[in-house]
Design an enzyme around this catalytic site. Structure first.
Site, short mmCIF file in Angstrom:
data_model
loop_
_atom_site.label_atom_id
_atom_site.label_comp_id
_atom_site.label_asym_id
_atom_site.label_seq_id
_atom_site.Cartn_x
_atom_site.Cartn_y
_atom_site.Cartn_z
CG ASP A 190 -2.12 -0.78 1.14
OD1 ASP A 190 -2.57 -1.00 0.02
OD2 ASP A 190 -2.65 -1.21 2.18
C1 BGC Z 1 0.48 1.19 6.36
C2 BGC Z 1 0.15 -0.01 5.53
C3 BGC Z 1 -1.32 -0.13 5.37
C4 BGC Z 1 -1.93 1.17 4.88
C5 BGC Z 1 -3.44 1.01 4.86
C6 BGC Z 1 -0.18 2.41 5.81
O1 BGC Z 1 0.06 3.49 6.65
O2 BGC Z 1 1.88 1.34 6.40
O3 BGC Z 1 0.68 -1.18 6.14
O4 BGC Z 1 -1.62 -1.15 4.47
O5 BGC Z 1 -1.56 2.22 5.71
O6 BGC Z 1 -4.15 2.09 4.54
C1 NOJ Z 2 -1.41 -3.80 5.57
C2 NOJ Z 2 -2.62 -3.83 4.72
O1 NOJ Z 2 -3.72 -4.26 5.47
C3 NOJ Z 2 -2.43 -4.76 3.54
O2 NOJ Z 2 -3.54 -4.71 2.70
C4 NOJ Z 2 -1.18 -4.40 2.79
O3 NOJ Z 2 -1.01 -5.33 1.76
C5 NOJ Z 2 0.03 -4.36 3.69
N1 NOJ Z 2 -0.23 -3.51 4.82
C6 NOJ Z 2 1.29 -3.90 2.98
O4 NOJ Z 2 1.25 -2.55 2.71
#
Ligand code: BGC
Ligand code: NOJ
Length: 817
Positions: free
Chosen positions: A489
Site C-alpha cells: 500500500d
Molecule cells: C500502512 C500499511 C497499510 C496502509 C493502509 C499504511 O500506513 O503502512 O501497512 O496497508 O496504511 O491504509
Molecule cells: C497492511 C494492509 O492491510 C495490507 O492490505 C497491505 O497489503 C500491507 N499492509 C502492505 O502494505
C-alpha cells in the site's frame, strides 16, 4: 526472557506477570459479538462492527496505556485492589492470565482473597459473560465489597471520540433490579440497547462516570470503591457507565460466584417499548430479550455448559488439521495458535486490535481474500458467504473498493479504490474455497456490482472481470499498471504527495499510464492457472485458451522486462525508472516479486527463480526474518510515496514485513529446498521467539505484522500483532508448502518439502467429508519427492489422495524419496 508459558494441553498461553512488555491480548466471540481483552482486563466489546456498534468505550493512545476495560474492584476492609492488577495497580500475591481459545481467565489474589474471572462470549450469544469467583483463603470470615465497572460508548466509536457538543447531552440509562440498561439514542432511530447485569442482589449501583470515579480520578482510584459505597447515580448526558456494588460475606475457605452479562439487544420498530407499562412518565424500553439472555446465564452450571460447548466448538475447528512432528513449538503453532489467529483475522480483517482502532478500517478486499486462505478449511460455509460479500462490492470494470464496512457490507469510499492487485485476490480466494469444498456452484451465484441489487452477474463473471482488469491495464512494457499501489500500500508511484498528512492511499490520480508492477505480474501468473482451470471446468475451452495465452505472454514479459540480472525487479515508476534494481541507490531489491514470481513458477527452468531466492538470502535475510527491501530509504521520495515516509527499518521501509516472508518460504518449497523454507518459518514464528519476548515485545502466541528491520534502532522488535495476512500465509506455508498437505479441485495433494533431517511426521486432515490419517516417512532423508503412497493399504498412482466423502477414516502412508 519469557513472561509466561504455553499450556498446550489446555490450549492456553499462561501469562505469569501483569507487567508484560506490552498489553498481551485475546479475542472473545465467534460470530457477531466480539470483545478484545488484555491480560489486565483492558479492552472493549462490540456487535458486528467495531466502529458502528461499539458497546464499550476504549481510549486508544491513552496514558497510561490500556486504561479502560471490564473492571472489577475489591474493597476488603479498606484495602482496595483489582484482581486483574489494573486499573488499581496494587501488588498481587498471585497473578495469572490464561488466554485460551475464545476466553480469558484472569486470577488475582491479595490479603487472603482469591478472585478468578472468566471472560467469554458463548456461542450464538450476543453478549459477553463474566464469571467472578471470590474465595476466602484465610481462616477468618471476610466482608467484602465487590464493584464492577464498564463504560459505555455511544455506539459510533468515531463520533463518540469527536462530537462532544452533542454527545455529552444524549446519554441515557435505565436501571431495573440488578441490571443497568444503556439506551442512548434508542428514543430516536436506534433499535438496539446494551445492558450490564449480574445474578445477585445489589447494595447499590452507579451509572454516571463522574459520580463513580470522582471528577479528578481515573479508573485507578474510583471514589465509590475507596469509600466502599455506591451512590445510585443516574446518568443523564455526560458519560454513562454500569457499575454494580455487591456485598459479599465469605466464611473461612468459602467461595462465591457471580455472573455478569454485557448484552446487546435489537428490537423491531414496533417492539421497542414496554407495552405493559401502565403508569405515567417515560415508557421503559422493552426488556424481554434482555431477560431471556439473563436467564440463559443465571447459574454457574449454565456458564460451565456454555464454556464447555465453546471448547468443543474449537475441538471441531482445530480437529480439521492436526499434526505431530516431534517439534513442540511447531505442533502448538499449527495445531492451536496459528489457526486460532486465522479465525480472528477472518472475523476482524484489519478493523479492531490494539493497533487498529476499529474506526479506521473495515474489511479489506485483498486482506479478507487472503485471510480466507488460512481459514477456509475451518468453516467453508462462512468463507463462501465472505467471498460473496467481498465480490458484491466489486465495480463493474473489475476494480474494487479497497475496503467495506462489515455492518453495511458496502464499499467504503473514504478509503479509496484503484489498487490494481485487488481484483486478482478474488480469484485466489475463490479458488482456495472451491479446492477446499468442491463447491463449483458458487461460481453461478448472482452477485451485485457495487452493492447494487439491480446490477448483478455470476461470480464467475466477477472473476473474469478481475482477470481482464489486469489485462486491460498494462503499461509500456506490457506489465500491469500499479494504480494507487499494489499489495504494498505504501509504494505510491502515482501520488507525488507534498502535502503533510494527506492520505497516500486516496490522493493523486488513481492510476498513471506508466507506473507498472512486477509484483502484480507475479500475482497474475500465480492466479491465472486457477482462472483457466475454472474456464475449462465450465466448458469454456476458447476462453481458457485465450487466458492461457495471456498467461504465457505475462511470463515472457516478466522475464524480458521484470528481471534485473540476479533478482526480479519491483516496479517501473511514473517516469519509467526501475524500482528494486541494482541501478537504484536505495531499495535495490524487494522481497515481494521474488516470493510471488517464484511461487508462480516464473524462471523455474531457466534459473532465474533459484537466483532470485539466493539473492533474497544474500541481501534481505536477517536473524529476525526477511526485510522488505534493502537498503531502506533514507529520505522521503515523493515519486515513491509512503514507503519512504517511514524511518528506515520500520513498516514498509525495510521492516521485516512478516506477511510476505511466507511467500519466500513457499517459493523455497517450489524449488524443493525444505531446509531453507523451515529455517525462514522459524525466524518469524512467535513460538520460536518466545524466549526473546523482552525484545519481541508482543504476544508470543500470534504473529505480528512487522518486526523492526536491521536499519531500525529496535531491530527485532515486533509491532502490530494479530490482524495481519501473516497469519493466513504462514498457515499456508507450513501446512501446504512445507508439510505439503494441499487441497486441490479433485483431491488432497500430499507433497511435503521438509528439512532432510526429518524422519517424517503424522497428520490428520478432514477433507470433503472424510478423515485422512497421514503418516509421512522419509527413509532416504530427502527434502522433497514422494516415492509412493498407500491409501488403506493400497498403492495409488500419483500423490493426490482420492475423495471418499464417506464420513470414514482412511489410513495414508506416504513414503518420501
Ligand atoms: C500502512 C500499511 C497499510 C496502509 C493502509 C499504511 O500506513 O503502512 O501497512 O496497508 O496504511 O491504509
Ligand atoms: C497492511 C494492509 O492491510 C495490507 O492490505 C497491505 O497489503 C500491507 N499492509 C502492505 O502494505
Amino acid at each position: 526472557m519469557k513472561f509466561g508459558y504455553f499450556d498446550d494441553l489446555q490450549r492456553e498461553y499462561v501469562i505469569t506477570t501483569p507487567r508484560t512488555p506490552y498489553p498481551w491480548i485475546n479475542y472473545l466471540g465467534s460470530q457477531d459479538f466480539f470483545g478484545l481483552i488484555s491480560n489486565t482486563a483492558g479492552g472493549y466489546s462490540f456487535y458486528q462492527d467495531a466502529r458502528l456498534r461499539r458497546l464499550t468505550r476504549y481510549r486508544y493512545n491513552n496514558v497510561p496505556l490500556d486504561d479502560g476495560g471490564r473492571y472489577f474492584y475489591v474493597n476488603d476492609g479498606g484495602d482496595c485492589w483489582s484482581p486483574s492488577f489494573k486499573p488499581m495497580n496494587k501488588e498481587l500475591s498471585h497473578y495469572e492470565c490464561r488466554h485460551g481459545l475464545g476466553y480469558s481467565k484472569i486470577q488475582g489474589a491479595r490479603g487472603g482473597l482469591q478472585v478468578q474471572q472468566l471472560f467469554f462470549v458463548p456461542l450464538f450469544f450476543t453478549g459477553e459473560v463474566t464469571q467472578v469467583k471470590l474465595k476466602n483463603e484465610t481462616d477468618q470470615p471476610k466482608s467484602i465489597s465487590l464493584f464492577s465497572c464498564v463504560e459505555f460508548c455511544l455506539w459510533d466509536a468515531h463520533d463518540d471520540m469527536t462530537n462532544f457538543q452533542r454527545n455529552l447531552s444524549i446519554g441515557e440509562v435505565e436501571v431495573e433490579g440488578s441490571a443497568i440498561y444503556h439506551k442512548t439514542e434508542y428514543r430516536e432511530r436506534r433499535n438496539h440497547y446494551a445492558f450490564f447485569s449480574v445474578n445477585s442482589e445489589l447494595a447499590g449501583y452507579d451509572t454516571d462516570r463522574e459520580s463513580f470515579l470522582g471528577m479528578y480520578n481515573g479508573f485507578e482510584g474510583p471514589e465509590v470503591v475507596l469509600q466502599g459505597v455506591a451512590t445510585n447515580s443516574m446518568a443523564s448526558g455526560w458519560s454513562p457507565i454500569a457499575s454494580q456494588h455487591i456485598k459479599v460475606e465469605l466464611g473461612p475457605g468459602e467461595e462465591k460466584s457471580y455472573i455478569f452479562i454485557l448484552g446487546y439487544v435489537e428490537n423491531a420498530k414496533d417492539e421497542k417499548w414496554d407495552r405493559t407499562f401502565q403508569a405515567t412518565g417515560p415508557v421503559p424500553i422493552n426488556k424481554t430479550k434482555a431477560y431471556k439472555m439473563m436467564a440463559e446465564f443465571a447459574t454457574d452450571a449454565q456458564v460451565e455448559e456454555a464454556w464447555t460447548k465453546l471448547q468443543l466448538h474449537w475441538d471441531r475447528l482445530l480437529g480439521k488439521f492436526q499434526i505431530q512432528t516431534g517439534d513442540e513449538k511447531l505442533d502448538r503453532m499449527v495445531n492451536i495458535w496459528n489457526p486460532y489467529q486465522c479465525m480472528v483475522t477472518f472475523n476482524m480483517s484489519r478493523s479492531a486490535s490494539y493497533f487498529e482502532s476499529g474506526i479506521g478500517r473495515g474489511m479489506g478486499f485483498r486482506d479478507s481474500n487472503q485471510d480466507l486462505l488460512g481459514f477456509v478449511h475451518q468453516v467453508p460455509a462462512r468463507a463462501r458467504q465472505r467471498i460473496l460479500d467481498i465480490a458484491s462490492t466489486q465495480f463493474e470494470d473489475g476494480s474494487a473498493y479497497h475496503q467495506y464496512q462489515p455492518l453495511t457490507k458496502k464499499g467504503n469510499n473514504a478509503i479509496g479504490s484503484g489498487f490494481n492487485d485487488d481484483p486478482l485476490w478474488l480469484i485466489v480466494g475463490t479458488a482456495a474455497y472451491i479446492k477446499e469444498s468442491g463447491d463449483f456452484g458458487i461460481l453461478d451465484e448472482e452477485v451485485p456490482f457495487d452493492s447494487d441489487p439491480n446490477n448483478t452477474a455470476s461470480l464467475f463473471e466477477h472473476l473474469r472481470r478481475s482477470f481482464y482488469h489486469v489485462i486491460k491495464h498494462r503499461g509500456p512494457h506490457g506489465l500491469p499498471l500499479i494504480g494507487r499501489a499494489d499489495w504494498n500500500d505504501c509504494l505510491n508511484l502515482n501520488c507525488f504527495s507534498e502535502e503533510p498528512g494527506e492520505s497516500f492511499q486516496t490522493s493523486g490520480p488513481s492510476e498513471g499510464a506508466v507506473a507498472e508492477s512486477v509484483f502484480i505480474a507475479g500475482l497474475f501468473v500465480y492466479a491465472a492457472p486457477d482462472f483457466i482451470e475454472l474456464c475449462r471446468r465450465r466448458n469454456l475451452p476458447q476462453e481458457a485458451n485465450a487466458a492461457q495465452s495471456h498467461l504465457e505472454t505475462m511470463i515472457e514479459t516478466v522475464l524480458d522486462h521484470g528481471y534485473d540480472g540476479k533478482w526480479f525487479l519491483r516496479a517501473y515508476d511514473a517516469t519509467g525508472q526501475k524500482i528494486g534494481s541494482k541501478e537504484c541507490t536505495e531499495g535495490k531489491i524487494y522481497i515481494e516479486p521474488q516470493g510471488f514470481c517464484v511461487m508462480a513458477g516464473i524462471g523455474l527452468e531457466t534459473g532465474e527463480a533459484r537466483e532470485a531466492l539466493d539473492s533474497v538470502a544474500a541481501h534481505l535475510e536477517t536473524e529476525h526474518g526477511i526485510v522488505l527491501h534493502t537498503p531502506a530509504y533514507s529520505r522521503y521520495y515523493p515519486e515513491l510515496g509512503e514507503i519512504s515516509s517511514y524511518p528506515p527499518g520500520y513498516k514498509e521501509n525495510g521492516g521485516i514485513f512478516c506477511h510476505n516472508n511466507p511467500w519466500v518460504m513457499l517459493a523455497e518449497t517450489v524449488l524443493g529446498r525444505g531446509e531453507r523454507a523451515f529455517e525462514l518459518y522459524r525466524k518469524i514464528c512467535p513460538a520460536y521467539r518466545e524466549d526473546i519476548s523482552e525484545l519481541h515485545r508482543l504476544e508470543p502466541y500470534v504473529y505480528a505484522q512487522m518486526i523492526a528491520g536491521r536499519d531500525a534502532p529496535h531491530f527485532g522488535q515486533a509491532k502490530n500483532s494479530w490482524l495481519t495476512g501473516t497469519a493466513a500465509w504462514n498457515y499456508v506455508a507450513i501446512s501446504q508448502g512445507i508439510l505439503g498437505v494441499r487441497p486441490d479441485y479433485d483431491g488432497l495433494i500430499i507433497d511435503p518439502c521438509i528439512p532432510p533431517a526429518w524422519s517424517g511426521y503424522t497428520a490428520e486432515r478432514e477433507f470433503r467429508g472424510a478423515r485422512y490419517h497421514i503418516r509421512v516417512t522419509n527413509p532416504n532423508q530427502v527434502s522433497k519427492g514422494v516415492e509412493r503412497i498407500l491409501v488403506d493399504g493400497k498403492e495409488i498412482v500419483g500423490n493426490k489422495l482420492p475423495l471418499f466423502s464417506d464420513g470414514g477414516t482412511h489410513e495414508v502412508h506416504v513414503v518420501m524419496g
